[in-house]
Design a protein around this motif. Structure first.
Motif, mmCIF file in Angstrom:
data_model
loop_
_atom_site.group_PDB
_atom_site.id
_atom_site.type_symbol
_atom_site.label_atom_id
_atom_site.label_comp_id
_atom_site.label_asym_id
_atom_site.label_seq_id
_atom_site.Cartn_x
_atom_site.Cartn_y
_atom_site.Cartn_z
ATOM 1 N N LEU A 84 52.969 40.848 31.581
ATOM 2 C CA LEU A 84 53.658 41.005 32.865
ATOM 3 C C LEU A 84 52.665 41.161 34.008
ATOM 4 C CD1 LEU A 84 56.235 41.439 34.548
ATOM 5 C CD2 LEU A 84 56.119 43.864 33.919
ATOM 6 N N ALA A 85 51.653 41.981 33.810
ATOM 7 C CA ALA A 85 50.660 42.207 34.864
ATOM 8 C C ALA A 85 49.907 40.924 35.198
ATOM 9 C CB ALA A 85 49.681 43.294 34.425
ATOM 10 N N ILE A 86 49.559 40.141 34.186
ATOM 11 C CA ILE A 86 48.847 38.880 34.418
ATOM 12 C C ILE A 86 49.737 37.891 35.167
ATOM 13 C CG2 ILE A 86 47.710 36.914 33.318
ATOM 14 C CD1 ILE A 86 47.030 38.820 30.973
ATOM 15 N N ILE A 87 51.008 37.802 34.746
ATOM 16 C CA ILE A 87 51.937 36.884 35.410
ATOM 17 C C ILE A 87 52.111 37.265 36.877
ATOM 18 C CG2 ILE A 87 54.347 36.135 35.525
ATOM 19 C CD1 ILE A 87 54.430 36.249 32.484
ATOM 20 N N LYS A 88 52.266 38.543 37.151
ATOM 21 C CA LYS A 88 52.424 38.990 38.541
ATOM 22 C C LYS A 88 51.202 38.614 39.375
ATOM 23 C CE LYS A 88 55.628 42.895 38.030
ATOM 24 N NZ LYS A 88 55.775 44.364 38.152
#
Length: 250
Positions: free
Chosen positions: A59-63
């Motif tokens: 999730l953090a990478i996608i954001k």
């Protein structure tokens, strides 16, 4: 992009600190260093390999990628992880068969297409990973599924259309014979993908891999077992060369 950032600093609409952040070649989140300049060097943003990462990490990478305006593709994402991520980012698309999460701002377009050819229904997860990868990277695909050598007439019914492709991705398990058969019927490059589907003597895809590596047909290249992503990535590069489309390298 660089000229635009410098112009915004000069006009006062962007601070020097903000410009420095935008110009940084990677972003350090502690557990990962995201290569934001990869799309400038290679025409493709960084792709997320989800296996082994937590849902929170993905999730953090996608954001981060979305925040920089990149297209997003995450492979090997379980349904459980996908549900967690989609709760936070409902504008992503999840392909349950391929186990991919993607975010694209425009549909595949342009000339030509990549043929995704799959021997059997059991090979669909790998074939769909390839198809979603190519589509996320902006290249149209056409799917030709369940056309294995056990019923060769099924392949022959589509061979005229397959011959029109810039490149074919051919996915097969068991004995891995389909790429060799296809190689004797078309003139476009074939990227063969062995899958881990098969009974004991298949050795989790090893026998299919060796069959493809030993193909007597010319024009067949082989990627690793179950590596639909790798096959599609190379197919996209071939398609770009065929149609003089260099991707987002500016």
């Amino acid at each position: 992009m660089i000229d635009d950032i410098l112009a915004r600093v000069e006009s006062g609409t962007l601070t020097a600190a903000e410009a420095k952040e935008k110009l940084a070649s990677y972003e350090d989140l502690g557990f990962v260093k995201i290569d934001h300049h990869r799309h400038k060097r290679q025409g493709v943003p960084e792709i997320i390999f989800g296996e082994g990462k937590t849902a929170e990490q993905i999730l953090a990478i996608i954001k981060s990628l979305k925040g920089r305006g990149h297209e997003v593709l995450a492979t090997r994402v379980s349904e459980e992880k996908a549900a967690f991520i989609l709760n936070e980012l409902p504008d992503l698309s999840y392909n349950e068969i391929a186990q991919t999460l993607s975010f694209v701002t425009k549909k595949p377009s342009g000339e030509g297409f990549i043929a995704i050819i799959c021997a059997g229904t059991s090979d669909l997860p790998v074939a769909e990973e390839a198809a979603v990868t190519a589509e996320t990277l902006g290249v149209p695909v056409r799917r030709f599924y369940d056309v294995g050598v056990a019923g060769l007439h099924r392949l022959l019914d589509h061979i005229s259309e397959i011959r029109e492709a810039a490149v074919s991705v051919c996915v097969a398990g068991m004995e891995g014979a389909l790429p060799s058969v296809l190689g004797g019927l078309v003139e476009n490059p074939i990227i063969a993908v062995p899958t881990s589907i098969g009974y004991g003597a298949n050795f989790n895809g090893l026998s299919a891999l060796l069959s493809m590596l030993n193909s007597c047909a010319s024009g067949v290249s082989v990627v690793n077992i179950d590596n639909g992503f790798g096959a599609a990535y190379n197919a996209v590069l071939i398609h770009r060369l065929a149609y003089n489309n260099k991707g987002e390298t500016t």
